[in-house]
Motif scaffolding. Structure first.
Motif, PDB file in Angstrom:
ATOM      1  N   MET A 334     -19.537   0.766  -6.814  1.00  0.00           N
ATOM      2  CA  MET A 334     -18.728   0.204  -5.645  1.00  0.00           C
ATOM      3  C   MET A 334     -17.401   0.043  -6.167  1.00  0.00           C
ATOM      4  SD  MET A 334     -19.087  -3.071  -3.206  1.00  0.00           S
ATOM      5  CE  MET A 334     -20.614  -2.475  -2.400  1.00  0.00           C
ATOM      6  N   VAL A 335     -17.134  -0.644  -7.487  1.00  0.00           N
ATOM      7  CA  VAL A 335     -15.790  -0.673  -7.885  1.00  0.00           C
ATOM      8  C   VAL A 335     -15.077   0.403  -8.244  1.00  0.00           C
ATOM      9  CG1 VAL A 335     -14.602  -1.796  -9.689  1.00  0.00           C
ATOM     10  CG2 VAL A 335     -16.417  -3.142  -8.511  1.00  0.00           C
ATOM     11  N   ASP A 336     -16.094   1.375  -8.927  1.00  0.00           N
ATOM     12  CA  ASP A 336     -15.478   2.627  -9.147  1.00  0.00           C
ATOM     13  C   ASP A 336     -15.036   3.372  -8.089  1.00  0.00           C
ATOM     14  OD1 ASP A 336     -15.870   2.306 -11.967  1.00  0.00           O
ATOM     15  OD2 ASP A 336     -17.791   3.194 -11.993  1.00  0.00           O
ATOM     16  N   ASP A 337     -15.521   3.418  -7.096  1.00  0.00           N
ATOM     17  CA  ASP A 337     -15.137   4.115  -5.579  1.00  0.00           C
ATOM     18  C   ASP A 337     -13.629   3.696  -5.435  1.00  0.00           C
ATOM     19  OD1 ASP A 337     -17.506   5.868  -5.882  1.00  0.00           O
ATOM     20  OD2 ASP A 337     -18.698   4.623  -4.307  1.00  0.00           O
ATOM     21  N   LEU A 338     -13.885   2.180  -5.391  1.00  0.00           N
ATOM     22  CA  LEU A 338     -12.644   1.586  -4.874  1.00  0.00           C
ATOM     23  C   LEU A 338     -11.289   2.034  -5.725  1.00  0.00           C
ATOM     24  CD1 LEU A 338     -13.835  -1.837  -3.813  1.00  0.00           C
ATOM     25  CD2 LEU A 338     -12.906  -0.162  -2.482  1.00  0.00           C
ATOM     26  N   LEU A 339     -11.580   1.908  -6.911  1.00  0.00           N
ATOM     27  CA  LEU A 339     -10.471   2.244  -8.094  1.00  0.00           C
ATOM     28  C   LEU A 339     -10.028   3.809  -7.737  1.00  0.00           C
ATOM     29  CD1 LEU A 339     -11.628   0.585 -11.329  1.00  0.00           C
ATOM     30  CD2 LEU A 339      -9.829  -0.171  -9.638  1.00  0.00           C
ATOM     31  N   LEU A 340     -11.132   4.736  -7.671  1.00  0.00           N
ATOM     32  CA  LEU A 340     -10.893   6.302  -7.298  1.00  0.00           C
ATOM     33  C   LEU A 340      -9.841   6.136  -6.019  1.00  0.00           C
ATOM     34  CD1 LEU A 340     -11.153   8.957  -8.194  1.00  0.00           C
ATOM     35  CD2 LEU A 340     -13.142   9.130  -6.899  1.00  0.00           C
TER      36      LEU A 340
END
Length: 477
Positions: A334-340
């Motif tokens: 979930m955090v990776d998706d937001l950073l992307l």
């Protein structure tokens, strides 16, 4: 006095008084009941002996018969019987026979042979064709010494030629009476105690159910988020439903009024800016100035749109009393998706982003709301992190709690603002533009965390600011 105690006291008085009168009534019926049963047996025995003795009494040979020896042997018998747990070691019947004048011809106790018993009711009434029975004390001063006597006529062709009486002391029945009374008393006390336990349980359940509903109503009246107590049918379920409908209607009305006032107040500033810019654009001005006013209209319109969207999202969360659907979501993904999604902004500012979350870690949450909450935190962090600064996602543990931590390098938050950061519409100016946000982001995050049983913590640390989303440890797997 509490309602539960009052209910129990009423129940206690009802059960106690009912039990007392019932036990007392039954106990009063035990003694005569046992004696009536014994009397019925004496009647049968007396009539049987009357038939057995008829021939000897008619012939006048009663004294020469074997009956005296039989009665003597009978008096010496030791039955050794166990009757309902009580031992019987001797016989208690006394048998005597009188002639037609009431003179005793035979007595198993050898006490009254030759005496005139014609005035005793058992003999007197029987000789007159009636039911003869009496109860007489052996000791006039001792009520327990009473003896039951039942007479039966000895008949010869319908003529009464004598009377046979069977007597039994009431003291021989007393152990059975006492035993029955004790058993009844123990059973009655046990039933009363059981009834009181049931009453106490019922009172506790009813009082507890009402207290839960009261706590819910008080929490709602204080504006707190509370879950409606669940009842399985009945009046309590109907009452809970009525309270919930009342809460929804009253809260909905107040909620709409509050949001209309809030939205009206917050839209005044951008609307005034748009109106002022549009009025100026109607007149002649240099192209550069025209472009600047057109840009103001565009930015203020975007601000209005963002304000409306944030308010709608916040309104949706605040109306929830509990989470209907939850799922296990990989937190690192979930955090990776937001950073992307924010990669362009991160790269343009040259930020250093570090993510130290275990890849196999899962979070039990409402996925959409938690995604929005973390997105708001990331937006804030990007706004306050200087170019080339550091962002760090990591996990922290504290006993039964666990936190998703976000550190951003930058200036410390002023002390006067620390306690107001999650307050609705409160915002600090962004370092890059000097403009404020809608002030709804952290308020939204706090509402989402409350729904998940967690809390929001924002504080200054060395080199920047750290935001922690504290959640119960059982939400992580």
């Amino acid at each position: 006095m509490r309602l539960g105690i009052r209910i129990f006291l009423v129940y206690f008085l009802f059960v106690g008084l009912t039990g007392y009168f019932l036990i007392n009534t039954v106990r009063e019926e035990i003694r005569p009941g046992v004696r009536q049963s014994a009397e019925e047996t004496l009647v049968d025995t007396a009539n049987l002996l009357a038939e057995i003795l008829r021939a000897d009494v008619k012939a006048g040979t009663l004294g020469q018969s074997q009956l005296p020896q039989v009665l003597q042997a009978y008096g010496q018998r030791q039955p050794q019987a166990q009757i309902w747990g009580l031992p019987k070691t001797e016989v208690n019947h006394r048998i005597y026979v009188t002639d037609a004048k009431g003179i005793v011809l035979l007595d198993s106790s050898d006490l009254a042979v030759g005496q005139d018993y014609s005035r005793w009711n058992d003999v007197y009434l029987t000789l007159r064709g009636q039911y003869g029975a009496r109860s007489t004390r052996s000791d006039p001063d001792d009520p327990a010494s009473s003896v039951m006597h039942v007479g039966a006529p000895i008949l010869d062709n319908g003529k009464i030629i004598g009377v046979v009486t069977v007597a039994k002391p009431n003291s021989s029945l007393q152990p059975y009476i006492d035993r029955s009374e004790r058993r009844l008393l123990y059973l009655g006390i046990g039933l009363i105690a059981l009834g009181l336990l049931v009453g106490a349980g019922l009172s506790w359940w009813l009082a507890t159910s009402l207290r839960r509903l009261t706590r819910y109503a008080l929490a709602v009246s204080e504006g707190e988020r509370a879950e409606l107590p669940h009842y399985r049918g009945g009046e309590l379920a109907q009452l809970a439903g009525a309270v919930e409908r009342m809460r929804t209607q009253l809260e909905g009305k107040a909620y709409v009024e509050r949001y209309v006032h809030t939205l009206t107040h917050e839209l005044k500033s951008p609307l005034a800016a748009i109106r002022g810019a549009s009025e100026l654009l109607q007149g002649p001005m240099p192209e550069a100035q025209r472009q600047r006013f057109a840009g103001n209209i565009e930015s203020e319109s975007a601000r209005m749109q963002q304000l409306i969207e944030r308010l709608l999202n916040l309104a949706q969360v605040e109306q929830l009393q509990s989470l209907d659907a939850q799922d296990w979501v990989p937190l690192a993904r979930m955090v990776d998706d937001l950073l992307l999604a924010h990669s362009a902004r991160i790269e343009s500012a040259g930020l250093q982003v570090r993510q130290r979350l275990p890849h196999d870690l899962q979070l039990l949450c409402e996925p959409f709301l938690m995604h929005q909450a973390i997105a708001n935190l990331l937006d804030n962090a990007l706004d306050f992190t200087p170019p080339g600064g550091v962002l760090l996602f990591e996990l922290e543990r504290d006993g039964p709690r666990v936190a998703l931590s976000l550190f951003n390098q930058g200036e410390a938050i002023p002390d006067y603002a620390l306690g107001r950061l999650s307050e609705r519409f409160y915002s600090l100016p962004r370092p890059s533009t000097g403009r404020k946000s809608t002030g709804l982001g952290l308020n939204f995050v706090e509402e989402v965390l409350q729904l998940h049983g967690g809390t929001l913590d924002v504080g200054n640390v060395e080199g920047g600011v750290r935001v922690r989303l504290w959640l119960p440890a059982n939400r992580l797997n």
